[in-house]
Design a protein around this motif. Sequence first.
Motif, PDB file in Angstrom:
ATOM      1  N   ALA A  26      10.878  12.336   3.855  1.00  0.00           N
ATOM      2  CA  ALA A  26      11.368  13.607   4.395  1.00  0.00           C
ATOM      3  C   ALA A  26      12.196  13.410   5.671  1.00  0.00           C
ATOM      4  CB  ALA A  26      10.183  14.539   4.662  1.00  0.00           C
ATOM      5  N   ASP A  27      11.944  12.342   6.422  1.00  0.00           N
ATOM      6  CA  ASP A  27      12.705  12.085   7.646  1.00  0.00           C
ATOM      7  C   ASP A  27      13.973  11.279   7.386  1.00  0.00           C
ATOM      8  OD1 ASP A  27      10.610  13.281   8.990  1.00  0.00           O
ATOM      9  OD2 ASP A  27       9.527  11.374   9.175  1.00  0.00           O
ATOM     10  N   GLY A  28      14.259  10.990   6.127  1.00  0.00           N
ATOM     11  CA  GLY A  28      15.462  10.230   5.803  1.00  0.00           C
ATOM     12  C   GLY A  28      15.283   8.729   5.882  1.00  0.00           C
ATOM     13  N   ARG A  29      14.051   8.257   6.136  1.00  0.00           N
ATOM     14  CA  ARG A  29      13.824   6.814   6.205  1.00  0.00           C
ATOM     15  C   ARG A  29      13.506   6.267   4.822  1.00  0.00           C
ATOM     16  NH1 ARG A  29       9.093   5.444   9.354  1.00  0.00           N
ATOM     17  NH2 ARG A  29       8.458   7.436   8.473  1.00  0.00           N
ATOM     18  N   MET A  30      13.997   5.039   4.551  1.00  0.00           N
ATOM     19  CA  MET A  30      13.669   4.391   3.282  1.00  0.00           C
ATOM     20  C   MET A  30      12.301   3.737   3.433  1.00  0.00           C
ATOM     21  SD  MET A  30      16.234   5.009   1.329  1.00  0.00           S
ATOM     22  CE  MET A  30      16.051   3.934  -0.096  1.00  0.00           C
ATOM     23  N   VAL A  31      11.369   4.116   2.566  1.00  0.00           N
ATOM     24  CA  VAL A  31      10.008   3.577   2.662  1.00  0.00           C
ATOM     25  C   VAL A  31       9.564   3.032   1.309  1.00  0.00           C
ATOM     26  CG1 VAL A  31       9.261   5.050   4.567  1.00  0.00           C
ATOM     27  CG2 VAL A  31       9.056   5.863   2.203  1.00  0.00           C
ATOM     28  N   LEU A  32       8.558   2.173   1.360  1.00  0.00           N
ATOM     29  CA  LEU A  32       8.017   1.604   0.122  1.00  0.00           C
ATOM     30  C   LEU A  32       7.082   2.624  -0.534  1.00  0.00           C
ATOM     31  CD1 LEU A  32       6.839  -1.987  -0.366  1.00  0.00           C
ATOM     32  CD2 LEU A  32       5.337  -0.161  -1.109  1.00  0.00           C
ATOM     33  N   VAL A  33       7.293   2.869  -1.817  1.00  0.00           N
ATOM     34  CA  VAL A  33       6.453   3.806  -2.559  1.00  0.00           C
ATOM     35  C   VAL A  33       5.923   3.105  -3.807  1.00  0.00           C
ATOM     36  CG1 VAL A  33       6.358   6.074  -3.660  1.00  0.00           C
ATOM     37  CG2 VAL A  33       8.021   5.652  -1.849  1.00  0.00           C
ATOM     38  N   PRO A  34       4.584   2.985  -3.948  1.00  0.00           N
ATOM     39  CA  PRO A  34       4.061   2.408  -5.189  1.00  0.00           C
ATOM     40  C   PRO A  34       4.323   3.353  -6.359  1.00  0.00           C
ATOM     41  CG  PRO A  34       2.396   2.463  -3.452  1.00  0.00           C
ATOM     42  CD  PRO A  34       3.528   3.322  -2.997  1.00  0.00           C
ATOM     43  N   SER A  35       4.866   2.805  -7.444  1.00  0.00           N
ATOM     44  CA  SER A  35       5.252   3.635  -8.583  1.00  0.00           C
ATOM     45  C   SER A  35       4.445   3.263  -9.816  1.00  0.00           C
ATOM     46  CB  SER A  35       6.743   3.435  -8.867  1.00  0.00           C
ATOM     47  OG  SER A  35       7.058   3.889 -10.166  1.00  0.00           O
ATOM     48  N   ARG A  36       4.010   4.281 -10.555  1.00  0.00           N
ATOM     49  CA  ARG A  36       3.331   4.026 -11.830  1.00  0.00           C
ATOM     50  C   ARG A  36       4.332   3.759 -12.945  1.00  0.00           C
ATOM     51  NH1 ARG A  36      -1.602   4.134 -11.369  1.00  0.00           N
ATOM     52  NH2 ARG A  36      -2.619   5.258  -9.689  1.00  0.00           N
ATOM     53  N   GLY A  37       5.602   3.838 -12.601  1.00  0.00           N
ATOM     54  CA  GLY A  37       6.633   3.578 -13.592  1.00  0.00           C
ATOM     55  C   GLY A  37       6.985   4.825 -14.367  1.00  0.00           C
ATOM     56  N   GLY A  38       8.044   4.742 -15.140  1.00  0.00           N
ATOM     57  CA  GLY A  38       8.495   5.907 -15.892  1.00  0.00           C
ATOM     58  C   GLY A  38       9.170   5.512 -17.175  1.00  0.00           C
ATOM     59  N   GLU A  39       9.853   6.473 -17.761  1.00  0.00           N
ATOM     60  CA  GLU A  39      10.394   6.262 -19.094  1.00  0.00           C
ATOM     61  C   GLU A  39      11.468   5.179 -19.130  1.00  0.00           C
ATOM     62  OE1 GLU A  39      12.447   9.521 -20.847  1.00  0.00           O
ATOM     63  OE2 GLU A  39      11.971   8.836 -22.879  1.00  0.00           O
ATOM     64  N   VAL A  40      12.317   5.140 -18.102  1.00  0.00           N
ATOM     65  CA  VAL A  40      13.444   4.201 -18.137  1.00  0.00           C
ATOM     66  C   VAL A  40      12.937   2.763 -18.225  1.00  0.00           C
ATOM     67  CG1 VAL A  40      15.387   3.275 -16.828  1.00  0.00           C
ATOM     68  CG2 VAL A  40      15.047   5.738 -16.963  1.00  0.00           C
TER      69      VAL A  40
END
Lengths: 131, 330
Positions: A26-40
């Motif tokens: 939300a503050d415009g900073r690039m942060v690490l986000v753990p992802s469960r993955g998706g369709e692509v």
Amino acid sequence: MDVDAVPQEGNRTLGGHRKALYARDADGRMVLVPSRGGEVDETVTVQAIARMNALADDARARALAGITAPLEYWMCAKRMDVPLLSQVTGIWQWRIRRHFRPEKFARLPQHILERYADALGISAGQLRQLP
Amino acid sequence: MNMINEQFRHRHAAHCESGVAAALMSHHGAAISEAMAFGLSSALSFAYLPFVKLTGFPLIAYRMPPRFILRGMAKPFRTRFRFETFRDPAAGMRRLDELLAQGKVVGLQTSVFWLPYFPEDMRFHFNAHNLLVYGKQGDEYLISDPVAEEPQRCAAADLQRARFAKGVLAPKGLLYYPETVGNTEVTPDAVRKAIRKTARIMLGPIPLVGVRGMRMLAGKVARLKPDEYGLNYVGHIVRMQEEIGTGGAGFRFLYASFLQEAADIAGLPELRALAERMNEIGDGWRAFGLKAVRMIKGREAFDPALLAGMLRGQAENEAEFFRALKRAVA
């Protein structure tokens, strides 16, 4: 990519793991986000796996029909191809292809079988048969 | 043998090598993020190598070759990595135990296929995976694999197999650790130099590398026939971009994160705006991936020309971006 756009639908090929992606918070900073993955990412991995499984199924059917040796099936099942198996075993590609012929395969000496079995991570006994 | 390095902290990362580099440098007093390790070593790139085949498809990479990031740590931190390879697997395992007994955290190059904690569907014969070993309990090694959220364990026999796998990029038991770290701060000068180098790589003259490599790949995609092979080919591109530990969009988001950090360190506020543009370029790559997957799933007709057009658009955007980046640090 924003943090809330990070795919979380789940990707069955990840086996429950989460992989790290970078996204804008939300503050415009690039942060690490753990992802469960998706369709692509799931689609392209499933596609690659399906391609390899199809090769293994095909080799298995031909081995059952007596057209090829179990060696070809095991190579495909272990996600290798002839160039890779050649690099791992140190056996020339044309020899490997020759060893795919059932009559040649049946007469392979134990030490050659061991080399293949070792490269594929199975026992020489398993290598002689289809599962 | 029981040996655990208590000071070591595992960190989750997008990419194995930048994760290992960041964790190792931080462990030795130079606290840096994964993005900083990636950017500072000028690891962002693009390469299309049609003559190197991976299971029948060309090598498409969004970064510089393996070990580039580790070697890139040398100058900014005045450090020296010791790299050791072994002919004899048993000697390689003995040496690892010896270093662990000295309290070192050791980096390893391994094959992904033989690591049992990897999900089954992710196990391909890829030999340039990096991980850290920070201890041993009984027969099991304690492993900090940057792409896993939590620390892992691996039996000695499995680890040996993974370290001594053969084939393309065979690790030959490679292990590494920094010998000395002369500098623990990131200097503005190092940041500028790294950015200049990335701009040079991306805008360079070799037709297979950087922006020109993207155009070359676009040309190849445009010539694909609308058949199964064509679909597998574009699937392969997307897999290299999204699935193989890139932090999303072929490292573009990771690089945007680096540019944000670089803006503060180098005192160049214009890098903030450029980070935002890199983010948008990343979104462009994701849009390409999404389009390709819709075609693979049959929701849209397979249209190689359309995908090639998207790739050319990405090449144009990146060409413009890296020219602006070059001006910003000139």
